[in-house]
Scaffold this active site. Structure first.
Site, PDB file in Angstrom:
ATOM      1  N   THR A 190       2.157   1.926  -5.206  1.00 38.93           N
ATOM      2  CA  THR A 190       1.777   0.520  -5.010  1.00 38.93           C
ATOM      3  C   THR A 190       1.865  -0.238  -6.325  1.00 38.93           C
ATOM      4  OG1 THR A 190       0.308   1.053  -3.163  1.00 38.93           O
ATOM      5  CG2 THR A 190      -0.116  -1.007  -4.331  1.00 38.93           C
ATOM      6  N   HIS A 230       0.826  -1.201   0.000  1.00 38.18           N
ATOM      7  CA  HIS A 230       0.000   0.000   0.000  1.00 38.18           C
ATOM      8  C   HIS A 230       0.861   1.253   0.000  1.00 38.18           C
ATOM      9  CE1 HIS A 230       0.449   1.704   4.118  1.00 38.18           C
ATOM     10  NE2 HIS A 230       0.725   0.462   4.476  1.00 38.18           N
ATOM     11  N   CYS A 231       0.299   2.325  -0.540  1.00 37.19           N
ATOM     12  CA  CYS A 231       0.900   3.651  -0.426  1.00 37.19           C
ATOM     13  C   CYS A 231      -0.156   4.541   0.213  1.00 37.19           C
ATOM     14  CB  CYS A 231       1.387   4.161  -1.782  1.00 37.19           C
ATOM     15  SG  CYS A 231       0.197   4.063  -3.114  1.00 37.19           S
ATOM     16  N   SER A 232      -0.567   5.608  -0.447  1.00 37.23           N
ATOM     17  CA  SER A 232      -1.647   6.428   0.088  1.00 37.23           C
ATOM     18  C   SER A 232      -2.961   6.079  -0.607  1.00 37.23           C
ATOM     19  CB  SER A 232      -1.336   7.923  -0.098  1.00 37.23           C
ATOM     20  OG  SER A 232      -2.378   8.724   0.409  1.00 37.23           O
TER      21      SER A 232
END
Length: 453
Positions: A129, A121-123
């Site tokens: 991602t 995950h990222c934001s």
């Protein structure tokens, strides 16, 4: 998001991923990008729904952190590793591929025997991602089929989740990182192989020596080509008001970016006069971000700037690899009876310990009634042309480590005449050998060169 953290941990409990990969920081550009879903330390527990989360350990590296988390539900306990990449810039993509490749290798090495999927995950869960997942997929494709299909890979990912690999910049970075990974895959070597490689390097009549020489030359030339492609902006050092602050106009630091640019790698100490320029750069150690400052030996007109930098960046040890020139002011006092004054700084020599090859000088640096001790470690009779023996290098590193521990493991300033031939990597690479059995020497040299032309 705060409203979905309970669901996030429930998903982890139900799906049993082999690890969690996080490719964002909690705060970026003064904006919250991700809710922190783990405790700050090992003494705290957090509860999300009916799942309790505690931290067992946190291992910090220069560009990432590895956390081991304990999760408990209804009396059942499990462990989850989180690999958190902290060096992705607020805007755009990383300048260098090497840290991201090292991050990927760390994950693959430690998780390849564990069943389950990686949770990435990222934001927003699409840009970084998607870049990480595509990188993993393409490298597996290259290994299995000896070809890579970027278009098809990203197209299939987007069929499952829109906007995966979100920008053209990320798509280009994906190409670059795959190319870098595949082109340098043969460079890492086990510590036990280095001695054989170097022993054969100089034997011109040995077939293996020719091969080893070719390999070393190819690796070194690739470093130069890579850094040349970076195209560093060094115009600030060429300005008339700054040119007399450089020993060599061919070794200049990157120009200071705007204050809003978080990718700043140059040093801008607040000095009492002048415009704040100094020929110095921050360099990561293997385990700590911005552990080293690489700089030239100070000139007469940069002495105050030099000591201001030492003060502002809390340097505890100065490593000096070249002697000062005979006609120049010696920046540590030559004896303990004659303190030197540079601007607001008063430098007093406390003690000197010398061996045939090494000298350790303890200084007391005072500014505005505030004093602290700093050590200067000098290599005596060190020649750039002659290889320093392993025993001498190890003795020097042991002394450096001892002084570092004595002063609280603050930053290290490494100086030489031009600030480029300073062998920052000596200490850094020894740490690597102690902590990891795979040795990636190219990484430190490349990272150092990216920071200084």
């Amino acid at each position: 998001m705060k409203a979905t953290v309970d669901d996030f941990w429930l998903m982890i409990w139900q799906q049993r991923p082999k690890a969690v990969v996080m490719v964002t920081n909690v705060i970026e550009d003064r904006k919250q990008k991700c809710e922190q879903y783990w405790p700050d330390d090992t003494s705290t527990e957090l509860r999300y729904g009916d799942i309790t989360v505690s931290m067992l350990s946190a291992e910090e590296w220069a560009e990432y952190v590895v956390r081991v988390l304990n999760i408990e539900k209804n009396g059942e306990k499990r462990r989850v590793r989180q690999y958190h990449y902290t060096a992705w810039p607020d805007h755009g993509v990383p300048d260098s591929m090497s840290p991201f490749i090292s991050f990927y290798k760390k994950i693959k090495t430690e998780t390849y025997r564990i069943d389950g999927a990686l949770l990435v995950h990222c934001s927003a869960g699409v840009g970084r991602t998607g870049t990480f997942i595509a990188m993993s997929n393409l490298l597996e494709q290259a290994e299995m089929h000896q070809q890579v299909d970027f278009f098809e890979c990203v197209k299939k990912m987007r069929a499952n989740r829109p906007s995966m690999v979100q920008t053209v910049e990320q798509y280009v970075f994906l190409h670059c990182v795959i190319n870098e990974f595949l082109a340098t895959a043969k460079y890492p070597c086990a510590p036990s192989d280095i001695q054989t490689k170097l022993a054969n390097h100089g034997e011109a009549n040995n077939t293996y020596a020719n091969m080893a020489t070719a390999e070393i030359d190819e690796e070194f030339l690739r470093i130069g080509g890579y850094v040349s492609d970076h195209g560093l902006d060094v115009d600030e050092g060429r300005k008339p008001e700054n040119s007399n602050k450089n020993r060599s106009m061919t070794v200049l630091p990157p120009s200071a970016p705007p204050a809003t640019d978080k990718k700043e790698k140059s040093l801008r100490p607040v000095i009492s006069s002048g415009n704040g320029y100094i020929n110095a750069v921050m360099v990561n150690a293997y385990r700590k971000k911005n552990q080293f400052i690489a700089t030239q030996l100070p000139l007469v007109n940069t002495m105050t700037d030099f000591w201001q930098m030492i003060e502002e960046y809390r340097v505890s040890v100065i490593v000096q690899l070249d002697p000062c020139k005979a006609n120049e002011l010696f920046y540590p006092p030559t004896n303990d009876e004659m303190p030197l004054t540079f601007g607001d700084f008063v430098i007093v020599r406390l003690t000197t310990e010398s061996t045939e090859k090494l000298t350790s000088i303890a200084l007391r640096v005072t500014k505005s009634q505030s004093s602290r001790n700093i050590y200067v470690l000098q290599k005596t009779n060190w020649s750039r042309e002659d290889e320093t023996s392993n025993a001498e290098t190890l003795s020097f590193l042991e002394m450096l480590e001892k002084h570092q521990q004595k002063t609280g493991n603050h930053n290290i300033c490494v100086t030489s005449l031009d600030g480029a031939c300073a062998s920052i990597s000596h200490y850094d690479l020894t740490i690597k050998l102690n902590e990891q059995q795979i040795f990636y020497k190219r990484y430190s040299v490349e990272e150092t060169r990216i920071n200084i032309s």
